[in-house]
Scaffold this motif. Structure first.
Motif, PDB file in Angstrom:
ATOM      1  N   CYS A 297       0.773  -1.093  -0.097  1.00  0.00           N
ATOM      2  CA  CYS A 297       0.056   0.247   0.063  1.00  0.00           C
ATOM      3  C   CYS A 297       0.961   1.403  -0.021  1.00  0.00           C
ATOM      4  N   GLY A 298       0.289   2.309  -0.512  1.00  0.00           N
ATOM      5  CA  GLY A 298       0.907   3.640  -0.348  1.00  0.00           C
ATOM      6  C   GLY A 298       2.562   3.541  -0.774  1.00  0.00           C
ATOM      7  N   SER A 299       3.157   3.998   0.021  1.00  0.00           N
ATOM      8  CA  SER A 299       4.790   4.412  -0.432  1.00  0.00           C
ATOM      9  C   SER A 299       5.506   2.810  -0.531  1.00  0.00           C
ATOM     10  N   ALA A 300       5.015   1.826   0.245  1.00  0.00           N
ATOM     11  CA  ALA A 300       5.331   0.660   0.190  1.00  0.00           C
ATOM     12  C   ALA A 300       5.301  -0.086  -1.359  1.00  0.00           C
TER      13      ALA A 300
ATOM     14  N   LEU B  56       2.983  11.881  -3.520  1.00  0.00           N
ATOM     15  CA  LEU B  56       2.477  11.546  -2.075  1.00  0.00           C
ATOM     16  C   LEU B  56       3.062  12.332  -0.895  1.00  0.00           C
ATOM     17  N   LYS B  57       4.338  12.250  -1.028  1.00  0.00           N
ATOM     18  CA  LYS B  57       5.026  12.777   0.341  1.00  0.00           C
ATOM     19  C   LYS B  57       4.496  14.252   0.370  1.00  0.00           C
TER      20      LYS B  57
ATOM     21  N   GLN C  22      13.311   0.126   1.629  1.00  0.00           N
ATOM     22  CA  GLN C  22      12.440  -1.027   0.873  1.00  0.00           C
ATOM     23  C   GLN C  22      13.061  -1.002  -0.436  1.00  0.00           C
TER      24      GLN C  22
ATOM     25  N   SER D 296       6.036  -3.997   3.599  1.00  0.00           N
ATOM     26  CA  SER D 296       5.602  -3.202   4.674  1.00  0.00           C
ATOM     27  C   SER D 296       6.495  -2.901   5.424  1.00  0.00           C
ATOM     28  N   GLN D 297       6.333  -1.391   5.692  1.00  0.00           N
ATOM     29  CA  GLN D 297       7.236  -0.866   7.012  1.00  0.00           C
ATOM     30  C   GLN D 297       6.705  -1.344   8.350  1.00  0.00           C
ATOM     31  N   SER D 298       5.507  -1.134   8.531  1.00  0.00           N
ATOM     32  CA  SER D 298       4.928  -1.446   9.899  1.00  0.00           C
ATOM     33  C   SER D 298       4.763  -2.980  10.115  1.00  0.00           C
TER      34      SER D 298
ATOM     35  N   THR E  49      -0.228  -3.537   8.555  1.00  0.00           N
ATOM     36  CA  THR E  49      -1.211  -2.822   7.382  1.00  0.00           C
ATOM     37  C   THR E  49      -2.008  -3.946   6.954  1.00  0.00           C
TER      38      THR E  49
ATOM     39  N   GLU F 159       0.644  14.563   1.232  1.00  0.00           N
ATOM     40  CA  GLU F 159       0.192  14.316   2.516  1.00  0.00           C
ATOM     41  C   GLU F 159       0.492  14.907   3.649  1.00  0.00           C
TER      42      GLU F 159
ATOM     43  N   VAL G  82       4.537   9.990  10.444  1.00  0.00           N
ATOM     44  CA  VAL G  82       3.452   9.318  10.007  1.00  0.00           C
ATOM     45  C   VAL G  82       4.154   9.059   8.351  1.00  0.00           C
ATOM     46  N   ALA G  83       4.557  10.183   7.973  1.00  0.00           N
ATOM     47  CA  ALA G  83       4.920   9.933   6.312  1.00  0.00           C
ATOM     48  C   ALA G  83       6.309   9.195   6.145  1.00  0.00           C
ATOM     49  N   THR G  84       6.182   8.131   5.527  1.00  0.00           N
ATOM     50  CA  THR G  84       7.467   7.288   5.588  1.00  0.00           C
ATOM     51  C   THR G  84       8.701   7.976   4.644  1.00  0.00           C
TER      52      THR G  84
HETATM   53  C1  F6R Z   1       3.051   7.266   3.066  1.00  0.00           C
HETATM   54  C2  F6R Z   1       2.961   6.192   3.776  1.00  0.00           C
HETATM   55  C3  F6R Z   1       1.946   5.229   3.584  1.00  0.00           C
HETATM   56  C4  F6R Z   1       2.634   3.790   3.912  1.00  0.00           C
HETATM   57  C5  F6R Z   1       1.133   2.880   3.777  1.00  0.00           C
HETATM   58  C6  F6R Z   1       1.739   1.322   4.056  1.00  0.00           C
HETATM   59  O1  F6R Z   1       3.953   8.280   3.677  1.00  0.00           O
HETATM   60  O2  F6R Z   1       3.731   6.003   4.828  1.00  0.00           O
HETATM   61  O3  F6R Z   1       1.582   5.423   2.283  1.00  0.00           O
HETATM   62  O4  F6R Z   1       3.399   3.555   3.011  1.00  0.00           O
HETATM   63  O5  F6R Z   1       0.322   2.852   4.608  1.00  0.00           O
HETATM   64  O6  F6R Z   1       2.107   1.258   5.167  1.00  0.00           O
HETATM   65  P1  F6R Z   1       3.286  -0.200   5.292  1.00  0.00           P
HETATM   66  O7  F6R Z   1       4.598   0.154   4.722  1.00  0.00           O
HETATM   67  O8  F6R Z   1       3.521   0.100   7.135  1.00  0.00           O
HETATM   68  O9  F6R Z   1       2.471  -1.188   5.219  1.00  0.00           O
END
Ligand code: F6R
Length: 611
Positions: A300-303, A487-488, A407, A347-349, A352, A491, A398-400
């Motif tokens: 999702c998103g940045s990932a 996106l950066k 990644q 996924s960073q977290s 998700t 957001e 919050v913004a990665t």
């Molecule tokens: C944007 C951002 C989000 C995450 C997305 C996925 O700056 O941080 O778009 O990249 O919600 O999150 P993870 O990587 O944690 O699965």
């Protein structure tokens, strides 16, 4: 989506709650509350707003409680308000919740028929009422939780206090993360280990469906059959300092400055003595790699943006067909798979919900899965067949930034690894490409963060002071980075920004360009430079305010002006990462100028644990 914390032990609990919640604010920050158990009584204090607002409110009711739960919210059911803030009390049950109870409407109707009165619009209060109904019948917290679980659908992590269960904190999770921890002075729970680092580094990730009971002297787990056992504690090497701002104005800025080191960490132990990629330390056997014929990257998103770069690299270097899917769409229209398909979830977290659901879908149909995850021990990391950690360290903004960066670094390494396995390139070529990342990139990143560079970002960002629309354009990989840049910018600075493949703009969207519209043009691929520059002229001649982020050898002398950022790196990959720093810094400086809450942009949360 929301942050949960809990503690029971010999120390005062309130300061632990507020300290932990302030770390967890990145998960949601529209309302906040605590429940404090003191002399057998449970008192709740909660409000709309942030931890500072709660602290103001708490001044009126000092507490010496040694047992408590707390919550910071990202509203899903019911807007942000004092009433909807957690904890929610129904009868003898006090609950904090992260996730979504999907069948809350049906349950609520049934509970209303039984005489329950609700005072909020939340699904959480319904869960509290259900738990209480069972607690009143059996007077046994573990049984009551198990019975409620049989009726609940959706995702949840709960922290629970019951009247009559003095000094006891209960916890359970299904689909949402929850960590238990053991300190010198008692036991803890939290949505995320970073909230507990000031107190301890011994943790246990609670398993799906497992119920935990914490008392001041022990932690007990109850499995499906209500059999009791003790958690096996693991030790994290993360430190509380890693989750501090260290004198930077914002976490985002600190995390951008950590990117050079993060790239080094992501590569450490994954390069062999010949300078070639090696994932042996990640426990992935050679046979696994050899079986792969096509790849689906889901995120999702940045990932997902990192996945797009990864797919391009894997196809370019290893000739393995690779597609990228938005995780929330994946299982509703699953792509065709076959012998040799691999699903990679980025996924960073690691929590998700959309990505996790896609992972579980892939596993359910028998496709091998690989997680590329930052947060250690998280659900995606545990449930994927194999996991490669990105080792970016805690990402709080919050913004990665460094999450995305690592990644891409890991996917680059993976692409070269596939090239090695499939012999699509010579070892010398692979080593040369890897050196671009390993040797040159950390310096290139540092060079993009000098004082002089910072002044340039600040100057360039002035254009966003009073502009609400902007574009990013680029060709090839630069288009993929443009998506992340857009996106950066949107957001965190709320400037509506769209990314376009440079050549596509003229097919309609160019009608939106008017006098002064900011257009950020990326160009790091010399072979595409001429065409990319032609597209820039198209928007410039229609009045656009063009900001160029160009590799030095993509730039003709007369094109450089004060709105040009020249990238001096030599290799393609170091140029890519240099441009990445520029787009992140421009977003940061634009948000500073516009007075935005950089680390906690409106409506967002760091970890999106609802689908
Ligand atoms: C944007 C951002 C989000 C995450 C997305 C996925 O700056 O941080 O778009 O990249 O919600 O999150 P993870 O990587 O944690 O699965």
């Amino acid at each position: 989506m929301c942050g949960i914390i809990g503690y029971t032990g010999e120390s005062e609990a309130l300061s632990k709650m507020t300290k932990g919640l302030s770390v967890l604010e990145y998960r949601g920050y529209d309302s906040v509350g605590v429940a404090l158990q003191e002399d057998g009584e449970i008192k709740t204090v909660k409000c709309r707003g942030r931890i500072g607002d709660l602290e103001e409110k708490l001044k009126q009711s000092p507490s010496h409680a040694r047992c408590a739960i707390g919550h910071t919210r990202w509203a899903t059911h019911g807007g942000p308000s004092d009433r909807n803030a957690h904890p929610h009390r129904v009868g003898s049950t006090v609950l904090v919740h992260n996730g979504i109870i999907e069948n809350h409407k049906q349950l609520k109707e049934r509970l209303i028929d039984l005489g329950v009165e609700f005072s909020s619009e939340t699904d959480t209060e319904v869960a509290a009422a259900l738990l209480d109904l069972h607690y009143q019948t059996c007077n046994d917290p573990v049984k009551a939780i198990r019975r409620a679980m049989e009726e609940l659908t959706g995702s949840y992590a709960f922290g629970i206090l019951f009247d009559g269960a003095k000094g006891e904190v209960y916890a359970v999770r299904s689909g949402s993360p929850l960590i238990l921890a053991k300190g010198k002075d008692g036991y803890y729970l939290a949505s995320d280990m970073t909230a507990l680092l000031p107190f301890t580094n011994l943790y246990y990730p609670l398993k799906e469906g497992e119920i935990a009971r914490l008392t001041p002297t022990e932690a007990k787990l109850f499995d499906d059959e209500s059999k009791e056992h003790a958690p096996t504690w693991e030790q994290t090497d993360m430190t509380a300092e890693a989750a501090q701002k260290d004198g930077f104005a914002h976490f985002m800025l600190k995390e951008i400055f950590e990117e050079a080191k993060a790239v080094e960490n992501a590569l450490a132990s994954r390069v062999d003595e010949n300078g070639l990629p090696d994932f042996a330390q990640d426990g992935i056997d050679a046979a696994f790699w050899k079986r792969i014929r096509n790849i689906q990257i889901v995120a999702c998103g940045s990932a997902m943006h990192a996945g797009l770069i990864g797919a391009r690299l894997i196809e370019d270097y290893a000739a393995i067909p690779t597609s990228v899917y938005i995780a929330s769409e994946y299982r509703y229209h699953p792509p065709v798979t076959g012998e040799g398909t691999l699903v990679i979830v980025v996924s960073q977290s690691g929590e998700t919900a959309d990505s996790l659901a896609a992972l579980r879908y892939a596993k359910s149909v028998g496709i091998p899965t690989l997680g590329i995850v930052n947060a250690v021990g998280t659900t995606i990391a545990r449930e994927a067949d194999y996991c490669i950690y990105t080792y970016a360290g805690p990402e709080i903004a919050v913004a990665t930034t460094k999450g995305y960066c690592t990644q891409v670094a890991v996917l680059y390494l993976l692409a070269l690894h596939f090239a090695k396995i499939r012999q699509t390139m010579s070892p010398t070529r692979i080593k040369g490409l890897l050196d671009g990342l390993r040797v040159e990139t950390p310096y290139a990143i540092a060079e993009m963060l000098t004082q002089e560079r910072m002044q340039a970002y600040r100057r360039i960002a002035q254009v966003f002071q009073d502009r609400d629309h902007a574009f990013y354009i680029g060709r090839g990989r630069d288009y993929l980075l443009s998506m992340e840049g857009a996106l950066k910018l949107k957001e965190i600075s709320y400037v509506h920004t769209e990314a376009y493949a440079s050549g596509e703009l003229k097919h309609g969207t160019i009608s939106l360009i008017e006098d002064g519209t900011p257009v950020i043009a990326l160009c790091t691929e010399p072979s595409l430079a001429e065409k990319a520059e032609n597209n820039v002229h198209e928007v410039e001649s229609r009045g656009a305010h063009v900001i160029r982020i160009y590799r030095a050898d993509c730039l003709k002398k007369h094109e450089a002006d004060t709105d040009t950022i020249v990238l001096n790196a030599k290799s393609d990959i170091a140029c890519f990462f240099s441009a990445m720093i520029a787009v992140q810094m421009i977003a940061y400086e634009a948000a500073v100028r516009r007075g935005c809450d950089i680390d906690r942009p409106r409506n967002l949360a760091k970890s999106v644990t609802v689908e």
